[in-house]
Enzyme design. Sequence first.
Site, mmCIF file in Angstrom:
data_model
loop_
_atom_site.group_PDB
_atom_site.id
_atom_site.type_symbol
_atom_site.label_atom_id
_atom_site.label_comp_id
_atom_site.label_asym_id
_atom_site.label_seq_id
_atom_site.Cartn_x
_atom_site.Cartn_y
_atom_site.Cartn_z
ATOM 1 N N CYS A 67 108.583 55.139 71.764
ATOM 2 C CA CYS A 67 108.014 55.737 70.547
ATOM 3 C C CYS A 67 108.692 57.057 70.181
ATOM 4 O O CYS A 67 108.447 57.601 69.101
ATOM 5 C CB CYS A 67 106.521 55.956 70.721
ATOM 6 S SG CYS A 67 105.668 54.472 71.273
ATOM 7 N N HIS A 88 104.554 60.674 65.634
ATOM 8 C CA HIS A 88 104.453 59.264 66.000
ATOM 9 C C HIS A 88 103.012 58.813 65.772
ATOM 10 O O HIS A 88 102.069 59.520 66.141
ATOM 11 C CB HIS A 88 104.862 59.094 67.464
ATOM 12 C CG HIS A 88 104.488 57.760 68.015
ATOM 13 N ND1 HIS A 88 104.785 56.587 67.351
ATOM 14 C CD2 HIS A 88 103.815 57.390 69.142
ATOM 15 C CE1 HIS A 88 104.318 55.570 68.054
ATOM 16 N NE2 HIS A 88 103.727 56.029 69.133
ATOM 17 N N ASN A 134 100.488 51.110 65.357
ATOM 18 C CA ASN A 134 101.500 51.826 66.135
ATOM 19 C C ASN A 134 102.752 50.954 66.206
ATOM 20 O O ASN A 134 102.749 49.913 66.854
ATOM 21 C CB ASN A 134 100.937 52.106 67.525
ATOM 22 C CG ASN A 134 101.927 52.814 68.448
ATOM 23 O OD1 ASN A 134 103.127 52.818 68.203
ATOM 24 N ND2 ASN A 134 101.411 53.390 69.520
HETATM 25 O O1 UT7 Z 1 102.661 54.711 71.378
HETATM 26 C C1 UT7 Z 1 102.669 55.025 72.730
HETATM 27 C C2 UT7 Z 1 101.670 56.037 73.026
HETATM 28 N N1 UT7 Z 1 100.388 55.424 73.183
HETATM 29 C C3 UT7 Z 1 99.304 56.146 72.989
HETATM 30 O O2 UT7 Z 1 99.390 57.283 72.625
HETATM 31 C C4 UT7 Z 1 97.966 55.498 73.276
HETATM 32 C C5 UT7 Z 1 96.977 56.552 73.702
HETATM 33 N N2 UT7 Z 1 95.696 55.998 74.062
HETATM 34 C C6 UT7 Z 1 94.775 55.569 73.160
HETATM 35 O O3 UT7 Z 1 95.057 55.522 71.970
HETATM 36 C C7 UT7 Z 1 93.394 55.248 73.663
HETATM 37 O O4 UT7 Z 1 93.320 55.564 75.025
HETATM 38 C C8 UT7 Z 1 92.955 53.785 73.436
HETATM 39 C C9 UT7 Z 1 92.767 53.528 71.966
HETATM 40 C C10 UT7 Z 1 93.963 52.819 74.028
HETATM 41 C C11 UT7 Z 1 91.593 53.534 74.119
HETATM 42 O O5 UT7 Z 1 90.636 54.442 73.624
HETATM 43 P P1 UT7 Z 1 89.790 55.350 74.610
HETATM 44 O O6 UT7 Z 1 88.920 56.161 73.761
HETATM 45 O O7 UT7 Z 1 90.726 56.079 75.536
HETATM 46 O O8 UT7 Z 1 88.953 54.272 75.389
HETATM 47 P P2 UT7 Z 1 88.624 54.221 76.948
HETATM 48 O O9 UT7 Z 1 89.649 53.439 77.645
HETATM 49 O O10 UT7 Z 1 88.308 55.601 77.438
HETATM 50 O O11 UT7 Z 1 87.262 53.416 76.960
HETATM 51 C C12 UT7 Z 1 86.042 53.971 76.383
HETATM 52 C C13 UT7 Z 1 84.992 52.880 76.285
HETATM 53 C C14 UT7 Z 1 84.765 52.128 77.581
HETATM 54 O O12 UT7 Z 1 83.398 51.764 77.616
HETATM 55 P P3 UT7 Z 1 82.324 52.613 78.457
HETATM 56 O O13 UT7 Z 1 82.848 52.637 79.870
HETATM 57 O O14 UT7 Z 1 82.322 53.976 77.822
HETATM 58 O O15 UT7 Z 1 81.066 51.843 78.262
HETATM 59 C C15 UT7 Z 1 85.610 50.893 77.431
HETATM 60 O O16 UT7 Z 1 85.124 49.810 78.169
HETATM 61 O O17 UT7 Z 1 85.417 51.914 75.331
HETATM 62 C C16 UT7 Z 1 85.499 50.622 75.962
HETATM 63 N N3 UT7 Z 1 86.671 49.949 75.433
HETATM 64 C C17 UT7 Z 1 86.642 49.161 74.357
HETATM 65 N N4 UT7 Z 1 85.629 48.767 73.568
HETATM 66 C C18 UT7 Z 1 85.931 47.965 72.532
HETATM 67 C C19 UT7 Z 1 87.957 50.030 75.875
HETATM 68 N N5 UT7 Z 1 88.770 49.299 75.077
HETATM 69 C C20 UT7 Z 1 87.971 48.748 74.148
HETATM 70 C C21 UT7 Z 1 88.227 47.913 73.051
HETATM 71 N N6 UT7 Z 1 87.183 47.555 72.278
HETATM 72 N N7 UT7 Z 1 89.467 47.457 72.746
#
Ligand code: UT7
Length: 339
Positions: free
Chosen positions: A121, A260, A291
């Site tokens: 990226c 990005h 993305n």
């Molecule tokens: O381009 C390269 C660079 N990449 C990036 O910069 C990506 C950076 N990361 C992100 O954008 C985020 O970390 C994500 C969008 C991938 C994930 O979002 P998050 O806010 O970090 O989610 P998380 O993994 O902390 O999960 C939070 C909650 C969890 O539930 P509980 O434990 O709070 O009940 C997960 O189980 O959201 C849940 N969860 C989802 N729910 C619905 C995780 N993924 C999903 C999903 N749909 N796809």
Amino acid sequence: MAIKFSTPTQNARILSVGAYRPPRVVPNSELVERIDSSDEWIQQRTGIQTRHWAAEDESVTDMAVKASRIAIERAGLTPQDIDTIIFATITYPYQTPSASTEVALQLEIKNAAAFDVGAACAGFSYSLGLANDMLRSGSAKYVLVIGAEKISDFLDLDDRATSFIFADGAGAVVVGPSDEVRIGATLSGSDVENRDAIAMIPSWTAYKPGSAITETAWPVIHQEGQKVFRWAVYEIAKVGKEVIASSGLTPADIAAFIPHQANERIIDSLAKSMDLPDSVVIARDIRTTGNTSAASIPLAMDALLAEHPELHGKNALLIGFGAGLVYAGQVVELPPQPK
Ligand code: UT7
């Protein structure tokens, strides 16, 4: 006998930008069932509403050629004027020959220097920095810098951490001579301790980057979302501040912020941490483009200029960051309005 460096130095600028988005629009609703998610969750956590995916028979280089044609025409040039092609991508499926040589072939560009850059990226910002440095050292005159990806070919649609984030598209700029400095120094670097946080790996194995591949399987992209999120928010804000300062500017001199497009919450957090004034127009192309890795900055630049024509010729801060983990950024003067 002392070696002579005979090529003259020259300043560089972005002459034009071109973009190509494949026609197929994929809404969140098409993806949520397989990952037990919802349109609301995806929009709240990432800002993404829709993204574009290429057709099965549309390659990453097909998209790149379309974006490049637009950029070259807007620069008032013909493909034959291009002497260097730099192609940033992580989704060209061949190690060699390079994607840049395929673009040269399709655009009938003869004898150009042509190579690919694999900096995920951050690939576009790395490549733009190289183009600037090549002009400044006199080793190029008109450089076509492409960022293009077909990530839909490398997605696991059952992966909750990636399936809804990544998308396809192509952007290109032409970098050419300038009377003044219109591209600042590129600041680039890496945090290799987090090297495994984003990786394209065979889907069935715990393959570690760097180890031998004993069997072949189609690779898919994986990421530890939270780890990357935290790194981006804390480390990239520092990089952004340094990039502005190293160009002899302050945040008040920046008219547009085109980072990005990884996650809209990361974009907001970076703008806040860097103390960008409210007057700065922020690219939020992620909402309808997702993305697109190396393509995201030129795609976002093109969309921002279409929406805000007054930004042509104004200063923009660009920062790419991603798998490696690697980053690169620079301040540029946005290209002039095409004639
Ligand atoms: O381009 C390269 C660079 N990449 C990036 O910069 C990506 C950076 N990361 C992100 O954008 C985020 O970390 C994500 C969008 C991938 C994930 O979002 P998050 O806010 O970090 O989610 P998380 O993994 O902390 O999960 C939070 C909650 C969890 O539930 P509980 O434990 O709070 O009940 C997960 O189980 O959201 C849940 N969860 C989802 N729910 C619905 C995780 N993924 C999903 C999903 N749909 N796809």
